[in-house]
Motif scaffolding. Sequence first.
Motif, short mmCIF file in Angstrom:
data_model
loop_
_atom_site.label_atom_id
_atom_site.label_comp_id
_atom_site.label_asym_id
_atom_site.label_seq_id
_atom_site.Cartn_x
_atom_site.Cartn_y
_atom_site.Cartn_z
N GLN A 52 0.86 -1.19 0.00
CA GLN A 52 0.00 0.00 0.00
C GLN A 52 0.89 1.23 0.00
O GLN A 52 1.71 1.39 0.89
CB GLN A 52 -0.87 0.02 1.27
N PHE A 53 0.77 2.06 -1.01
CA PHE A 53 1.55 3.30 -1.05
C PHE A 53 0.83 4.29 -1.96
O PHE A 53 0.03 3.88 -2.82
CB PHE A 53 2.99 3.03 -1.54
N PRO A 54 1.07 5.58 -1.77
CA PRO A 54 0.39 6.55 -2.63
C PRO A 54 0.80 6.35 -4.09
O PRO A 54 1.98 6.16 -4.38
CB PRO A 54 0.90 7.91 -2.11
N GLY A 55 -0.15 6.37 -4.96
CA GLY A 55 0.13 6.20 -6.39
C GLY A 55 0.06 4.77 -6.85
O GLY A 55 0.27 4.47 -8.04
N ARG A 56 -0.24 3.84 -5.93
CA ARG A 56 -0.30 2.42 -6.30
C ARG A 56 -1.37 2.18 -7.36
O ARG A 56 -1.12 1.49 -8.35
CB ARG A 56 -0.59 1.59 -5.04
N LYS A 57 -2.55 2.75 -7.12
CA LYS A 57 -3.65 2.52 -8.06
C LYS A 57 -3.32 3.08 -9.45
O LYS A 57 -3.65 2.47 -10.46
CB LYS A 57 -4.94 3.14 -7.52
#
Lengths: 228, 215
Positions: A52-57
């Motif tokens: 889980q990290f920002p920008g994963r999606k």
Amino acid sequence: MHTALEKAIELIASGDAELLNILNVTAIMTLSSSVIALLIGVPLGVFLGASQFPGRKALIVINRTLMGMPPVVCGLIFYILFSGVGPFRATHLLFTVRIMIIAQVVLITPIVAGTMESYVEGIRFSVRETAKGLGISRIKSFFLLCNECVYQVFSSYLLGFSRSIAEVGCVAMVGGAISWKTNVMTTAIMEYTNKGSFSIGIALGIILLSIALLINILLSIIQRRASR
Amino acid sequence: MIISGFTKTYDGRCVLDFPRMEISDGSICSVVGTNGSGKTTMAKILAGIEKPDSGIRPVELNAGYMPQRSFAFRMSVLKNIMLNGDDSERAKLLYEKMGLTALLNKNAKNLSGGETARMALCRLLMKDYDLLILDEPTAAMDIEATTESETLIKEYRDKTGCTVFIVSHSLQQAKRISDEVLFLHEGRPAERCRTEGLNAPKTEEFRRFLEFYGV
């Protein structure tokens, strides 16, 4: 048609030199590109699926887009980059097997990563919840997750392999389909069909279909073993 | 055991508002309530699987948790059980009681739902915890396995002295196994009583709930 098929079988049986050369180039390109794609795609897919990290999606969306990239577009990009006007012209890689491998890696890696990502995404929560509920360490939990993915790795590899071996547009553009040098099975089929020489095309078609059949048999064995 | 108060919000909707609560050490507490009352969320927060809005875990104890949907790792049943401890004697005792002896070498992925739940319970009970949280542990089991599981849970509690929370839809089970019952309604503990007190509900919601279940 009947004569062409007979001649095709004769070519395979006699081990025709040109046919063997085409098979050799195909094997080098397919095996190299699929193994490299596997080495990059599996860790990337597990990382995208499990963390889980920002920008994963956004990364997942980009990867899924790349999974559907038309091979000719990939070929065009590489052609521009490595041709006489491109920034990498000094490498002289255009129309070599090496550039074909690199282009194939770019095409296949998103497929391997994408299939791994969606598989890991599907199980990661259950694995995490169960492992955490038991008080299992994060490292052990990660190894458990990897263990769950073993058969998926094989499936992803075979998927990448079959995509690589069946690819024609990209390798034709960057490899140039040069006889005795960069001609692979698919480009050779095109070339010989255009020349009206069907026998070698049919021979290659038989081999290509046999490989596809073998891959499917392997896949079903893996799926059966995975469910046992 | 003291549970500090906590809340949990999903998409701006408060699904759980749990006040500070004291539970007797070593007691078995059944958590009951209708669907969406916050039982599973409560269990997950207590187990440390999910974080409450405050970010502080309400119970800082060595907790073991069995999720609603038991997960079998891709390995034999025995290896799954031994994942949580290497005491083979203890494992033997557990799998024999849960009727898993004949399935030990089978790939756990091929077990039925009930068998997976039995295996998951054995796996969890391989270790000593201070707090045990079981989310519908017997939902997929038949009557025989359910009875065995209840006995096993009680024996485990007696042996380790741990506090047990069991999320359940069965009030009959709550009566059989627990010392007290906690009724959740719309994300709040609406009533808490000793098991003997199930016949005399104090709130209208709990009365209706009990009535519905024929208690």
